[in-house]
Design a protein around this motif. Structure first.
Motif, mmCIF file in Angstrom:
data_model
loop_
_atom_site.group_PDB
_atom_site.id
_atom_site.type_symbol
_atom_site.label_atom_id
_atom_site.label_comp_id
_atom_site.label_asym_id
_atom_site.label_seq_id
_atom_site.Cartn_x
_atom_site.Cartn_y
_atom_site.Cartn_z
ATOM 1 N N MET A 6 43.142 25.784 47.798
ATOM 2 C CA MET A 6 43.260 26.126 46.379
ATOM 3 C C MET A 6 44.376 25.338 45.708
ATOM 4 O O MET A 6 44.275 24.989 44.531
ATOM 5 N N LEU A 7 45.431 25.045 46.447
ATOM 6 C CA LEU A 7 46.482 24.194 45.884
ATOM 7 C C LEU A 7 45.919 22.817 45.545
ATOM 8 O O LEU A 7 46.304 22.200 44.545
ATOM 9 N N GLY A 8 45.013 22.333 46.372
ATOM 10 C CA GLY A 8 44.423 21.022 46.128
ATOM 11 C C GLY A 8 43.621 20.962 44.845
ATOM 12 O O GLY A 8 43.528 19.903 44.206
ATOM 13 N N TYR A 9 43.037 22.092 44.433
ATOM 14 C CA TYR A 9 42.256 22.138 43.195
ATOM 15 C C TYR A 9 43.110 22.476 41.972
ATOM 16 O O TYR A 9 42.654 22.322 40.840
ATOM 17 N N GLU A 72 35.258 37.372 47.356
ATOM 18 C CA GLU A 72 36.128 36.221 47.142
ATOM 19 C C GLU A 72 36.550 36.066 45.688
ATOM 20 O O GLU A 72 37.542 35.401 45.400
ATOM 21 N N GLN A 73 35.801 36.660 44.755
ATOM 22 C CA GLN A 73 36.075 36.452 43.340
ATOM 23 C C GLN A 73 36.202 37.781 42.607
ATOM 24 O O GLN A 73 35.523 38.755 42.939
ATOM 25 N N PHE A 74 37.086 37.796 41.590
ATOM 26 C CA PHE A 74 37.327 38.995 40.801
ATOM 27 C C PHE A 74 37.410 38.608 39.329
ATOM 28 O O PHE A 74 38.011 37.587 38.983
ATOM 29 N N SER A 75 36.829 39.428 38.480
ATOM 30 C CA SER A 75 36.920 39.170 37.045
ATOM 31 C C SER A 75 38.278 39.620 36.524
ATOM 32 O O SER A 75 38.959 40.451 37.141
ATOM 33 N N VAL A 144 41.673 35.179 45.578
ATOM 34 C CA VAL A 144 42.846 35.343 46.432
ATOM 35 C C VAL A 144 42.596 34.503 47.678
ATOM 36 O O VAL A 144 41.558 34.660 48.324
ATOM 37 N N PRO A 145 43.496 33.583 48.018
ATOM 38 C CA PRO A 145 43.275 32.767 49.221
ATOM 39 C C PRO A 145 43.030 33.642 50.444
ATOM 40 O O PRO A 145 43.738 34.626 50.670
#
Length: 396
Positions: A6-9, A72-75, A144-145
């Motif tokens: 995620m840091l890379g993006y 993996e994803q949250f609004s 969240v990683p």
């Protein structure tokens, strides 16, 4: 994705903010150097422990609502709701009003605006614990990683375990594995073979309820009439905890029907009684989570922590001391009552926990093998809360 991915993006601006939080000294114009410096600082155990040690209780409650969630994803809306539910008080802190006129006070400084949920979310982004999606619709979702979830869980578990008191197996303990499912059938059988009149308010008469429980694996005393009881089921006011859960489970599945004057077994209930619709601890556990998450929003994380910490015999007092700060009271239920009666005792009734007495250390408990498998294998969405109004059948 993991933290390094995620840091890379992330863009230079977000990397710079994260580097500032971790006091990284590097070339702020080089994305590569920023990432390496952040990984070096944030990756150290000492630095990570220090970050967790400096967190407020509401921040720890918030992160606890995320680390056991398999998604993996949250609004943004969901994160705001979780921040609000992590705070003390019946009313969540409100967002700062938009477009409010900023007039000067005549004397002294104006009162500081209370921190809104978005402020905590922004702070977590600066820590590198939340990241926006990369492109398209994902840009409006947060991640969240994965490896950070694991680190949070392991770090908190280590800190919690340091305060626990473990013990040997007690000479006597209660184990109710598979009994609850059997009592569901016992209630269906009772209604099938008896006329069950209902009061004007739709409750079974006390005599009928006690007769039904005579064939149960676990019997309970009816609640005191003066007790304030609400929030944990349609008929919770008049029925004891375990019986109330059994009754609601049957009603929700449309196995029982309440007429104006009588409780009846439906054709679906007849089929369930005869084994045409198999059910067991997994279905009962899922139903309990959905039903009790209304009054206990962080029920699932609390169950996971009991599972993590009570993998061997542990004293109830030490476990309670560790977890009580993460439990909020519910009206007349204190945090201790919620922990003991609504979480631990219901886990016992579901067959997830064994509870015993040890002469020197008092009440002790341990997860069952079945309980560990159920908790690991069943996941319920955070917003999937079952709100059953008396007399109404919720949609399946």
């Amino acid at each position: 994705m993991n933290f390094s991915d995620m840091l890379g993006y992330a863009d230079i601006a977000q990397l710079s903010r994260i580097a500032q939080v971790y006091d990284c000294r590097c070339n702020g114009n080089s994305k590569h150097e920023l990432i390496q410096a952040i990984l070096s600082k944030a990756g150290s155990r000492e630095g990570f422990d220090a970050q967790i040690g400096s967190m407020k209780l509401e921040e720890l409650r918030f992160i606890n609502s995320l680390i056991f969630d398999s998604r993996e994803q949250f609004s943004l809306e969901e994160l705001i709701a979780r921040v609000q539910s992590s705070r003390d008080g019946l009313e969540p802190a409100s967002e700062p009003a938009q477009g409010r006129a900023k007039g000067r006070a005549k004397k002294g400084k104006p009162p500081a605006e209370p921190e809104g949920p978005r402020d905590m979310i922004v702070r977590f982004k600066h820590y590198g614990w939340l990241f926006n999606g990369i492109s398209g619709p994902d840009r409006y979702l947060f991640r969240v990683p994965k490896d950070l979830k694991d680190r949070f869980r392991q770090t908190l578990k280590r800190k919690f375990a340091e305060r626990l008191v473990f013990t040997d197996e007690p000479p006597v303990y209660r184990d109710e594995q598979e009994l609850l499912a059997g009592d569901v059938k016992a209630l269906l059988s009772y209604v099938r073979h008896h006329e069950v009149p209902l009061t004007r308010e739709g409750y079974m008469h006390r005599r009928s309820m006690l007769q039904a429980m005579e064939s149960f694996g676990v019997r309970e005393e009816p609640p005191a009439k003066a007790a304030w009881r609400f929030g944990y089921g349609r008929r919770f006011r008049e029925y004891p905890e375990r019986f109330s859960l059994v009754y609601d489970f049957c009603f929700y599945n449309k196995w029982l029907e309440e007429t104006e004057s009588e409780l009846l077994l439906t054709p679906l209930g007849e089929a369930a009684l005869l084994g045409a619709q198999p059910f067991g601890t997994e279905q009962l556990y899922r139903f309990w989570l959905r039903l009790y998450k209304g009054p206990v929003p962080n029920l699932a994380p609390m169950v996971h922590w009991v599972d993590e910490l009570a993998d061997r015999w542990v004293t109830a007092d030490s476990l309670r001391e560790v977890l009580i700060p993460y439990v909020k009271p519910y009206y007349y239920d204190t945090a201790e009552a919620v922990m003991d009666s609504r979480i631990l005792m219901m886990m016992l009734h579901l067959g997830l926990l064994r509870i015993g007495e040890e002469e020197q250390r008092g009440t002790v408990l341990r997860m069952t093998r079945l309980g560990r498998a159920i908790v690991a294998g069943v996941s319920v969405e955070h917003g999937d809360v079952l709100r059953i109004e008396a007399g109404a059948v919720p949609p399946l």
